[in-house]
Design an enzyme around this catalytic site. Structure first.
Site, short mmCIF file in Angstrom:
data_model
loop_
_atom_site.label_atom_id
_atom_site.label_comp_id
_atom_site.label_asym_id
_atom_site.label_seq_id
_atom_site.Cartn_x
_atom_site.Cartn_y
_atom_site.Cartn_z
N ARG A 195 -39.09 28.86 -38.17
CA ARG A 195 -39.17 30.27 -37.82
C ARG A 195 -40.63 30.70 -37.76
O ARG A 195 -41.45 30.24 -38.55
CB ARG A 195 -38.43 31.08 -38.88
CG ARG A 195 -38.22 32.50 -38.47
CD ARG A 195 -37.72 33.36 -39.62
NE ARG A 195 -38.17 34.72 -39.42
CZ ARG A 195 -39.30 35.20 -39.86
NH1 ARG A 195 -40.11 34.47 -40.56
NH2 ARG A 195 -39.66 36.45 -39.59
N LYS A 199 -36.79 23.38 -50.45
CA LYS A 199 -36.22 23.42 -49.11
C LYS A 199 -35.66 22.05 -48.70
O LYS A 199 -36.36 21.05 -48.72
CB LYS A 199 -37.30 23.86 -48.11
CG LYS A 199 -36.74 24.19 -46.76
CD LYS A 199 -37.56 25.27 -46.09
CE LYS A 199 -37.20 25.41 -44.63
NZ LYS A 199 -37.76 26.63 -44.06
N ARG A 251 -39.97 36.00 -56.54
CA ARG A 251 -40.99 36.15 -57.58
C ARG A 251 -40.58 35.28 -58.75
O ARG A 251 -39.43 35.28 -59.17
CB ARG A 251 -41.08 37.61 -58.00
CG ARG A 251 -42.28 38.26 -57.34
CD ARG A 251 -42.72 39.46 -58.09
NE ARG A 251 -41.79 40.57 -57.82
CZ ARG A 251 -41.88 41.72 -58.48
NH1 ARG A 251 -42.79 41.91 -59.39
NH2 ARG A 251 -41.06 42.70 -58.19
#
Lengths: 155, 325
Positions: free
Chosen positions: B122, B187, B322
């Site tokens: 992306r 990922k 976070r």
């Protein structure tokens, strides 16, 4: 002048008793009359500095002639508008050079920008060959449907 | 390019092969072999060169095999495939189909590649996957008109990937809005949807899927975020060809389900794998960042966040979690 504006004018005329209206906007003018017996309305869009005349019914969002939105001066050139609501990106990635810059020549089918809408990256192509005259949206800005993005002077 | 894959095929067993024997098999010089080995290193493979023994891949690779994949795609899904191509090296499988979409019909056109020289994610992020070590899959899909619910498409494909992983025996993988496949915040894969042209009337979208299967090492040049691969999460990784077939099957079937049944059930399934729900996060938009708590997705696939006590919805952006201790 926006083709949808012309369409609105035609509808206005049809709803009214008026036979003909003529609107001037900057150096552009449009005259719509119902004189013709064959078609109920006839539209002539006149743009100075260009022999492109266009009748209503053209495809919105792609390469027709109008005055730059929000700019006082009329511009002759193909106007590339946003076909959707989304976020405008001028480069393939944050690190890359922009797809096009002002003064650059582009060919029909070249990618001008990406608009991200609904998590889909849409590559927007130029529908004319010419020189990029103006880029009217900043990288990363949101764009609206029909918003003017590029002016390309056809060559 | 043919020699490169001939040599890779011989090396794929993970055993040593000397430059001389490789040269003899293919009728080329040892220097030519050496050049090919260098090329394979450029493509991300880790190759041991040992004097007197020859070359060996640090990790064996399973090359793509069209027959194997086609045989494993479900019968129903196979009917939805109009064309199926496998490339050795390509710039980007998405790019290939996008360019095809200018002139032809790409509906049901499925493309796989061993290696992409310009793989992308992306917003133009690079997608890096060593040759033969992951899945680079793209296919075209046609919609008769632009459905308002098209914003859910990347979530729909995310669910298809989860289903395919389950089919291949891999559980515990999660989804991160809008298009990431994660394993414990690393990922594992991603989705990239692209198209050209207008969003009124009929349109073709190119659906790209990338999955890390078995990378040659944990140090892959150019990857700038925590990542993992299937080999790192299971002791018995599925076959690469099998997983490719499962991904194709589940993606095509879910698109059919999406067209006929709508999206409500698929989104409920997505929510079960939402791995950032309830987390404090930052949404990165061009020019501004928004902090808040992720509270899920709405029925159109938009992200819902609680920002200073107010419920807000977002259609674009990138989520950064976070780290809270």
């Amino acid at each position: 002048m926006d083709i949808r504006k012309v369409k609105k004018l035609i509808e206005l005329l049809e709803e009214s008793d008026v036979d003909e209206i003529e609107i001037h906007e900057g150096e552009e003018s449009v005259r719509i009359s119902r004189h013709s017996s064959v078609t109920p309305t006839q539209t002539i869009v006149h743009v100075p500095g260009s022999n492109l005349g266009q009748t209503a019914g053209g495809k919105p969002g792609a390469g027709f002639v109008e005055t730059a939105a929000g700019s006082p001066e009329a511009e002759a050139g193909s106007l590339i508008k946003s076909p959707m609501v989304g976020i405008f990106y001028l480069s393939p990635s944050p690190e890359d050079h922009p797809f096009v810059e002002v003064g650059q020549s582009v060919k029909k089918g070249d990618v001008l920008c990406i608009i991200e809408a609904m998590k889909i990256m849409n590559q927007i192509e130029s529908d004319v060959s010419g020189i990029v005259q103006r880029i009217l949206v900043e990288n990363g800005e949101p764009v609206e449907y029909g918003q003017l993005m590029f002016v390309i002077r056809e060559t | 390019m043919r020699t490169v894959f001939q040599i890779l095929r011989i090396l794929s067993d993970g055993k040593f092969h000397s430059g001389g024997s490789l040269g003899n098999k293919l009728g080329v010089t040892r220097t030519a072999i050496w050049k090919v080995i260098r090329k394979l290193t450029d493509y991300g493979l880790d190759i041991h060169a040992v004097r007197g023994k020859g070359y060996r891949l640090s990790v064996p690779v399973e090359l793509l095999d069209q027959d194997q994949i086609e045989n494993k795609i479900s019968k129903h899904a196979r009917r939805l495939i109009k064309q199926f191509e496998i490339f050795g090296v390509i710039n980007s499988t998405n790019q290939y189909l996008l360019e095809k979409s200018d002139t032809g019909n790409i509906h049901g056109h499925v493309v796989l590649a061993e290696y992409q020289t310009k793989g992308r994610g992306r917003r133009g992020n690079k997608w890096i996957s060593p040759v033969g070590s992951g899945i680079n899959l793209s296919f075209g899909w046609h919609f008769d008109n632009f459905p308002e619910s098209v914003g859910v498409l990347s979530l729909v494909i995310g669910v298809a990937i989860i289903r395919a992983l389950h089919r291949a025996g891999i559980n515990g993988v999660g989804l991160k809005w809008p298009n990431d496949i994660l394993w414990e915040h690393c990922k594992l894969g991603g989705i990239l949807l692209e198209m050209r042209g207008e969003t009124s009337g009929p349109f073709d979208v190119v659906i790209g899927i990338g999955i890390n299967i078995h990378f040659p090492g944990m140090e892959i040049a150019g990857i700038d975020q925590p990542w993992t691969h299937i080999a790192g999460i299971t002791r018995t990784p599925p076959s690469r060809n099998g997983l490719a077939a499962d991904l194709i099957t589940e993606s095509l079937l879910i698109l059919e389900q999406f067209s006929y049944e709508g999206v409500a059930e698929i989104l409920d399934e997505w929510r079960r794998y939402d791995c950032i729900h309830g987390r404090q996060a930052m949404l990165i938009l061009p020019g501004r960042n928004i902090r808040g708590k992720v509270i899920g997705i709405d029925d159109r696939g938009a992200l819902l966040m609680s920002v200073r006590g107010e419920r807000k919805r977002f259609n674009a952006g990138e989520i950064r979690l976070r780290v809270t201790s």
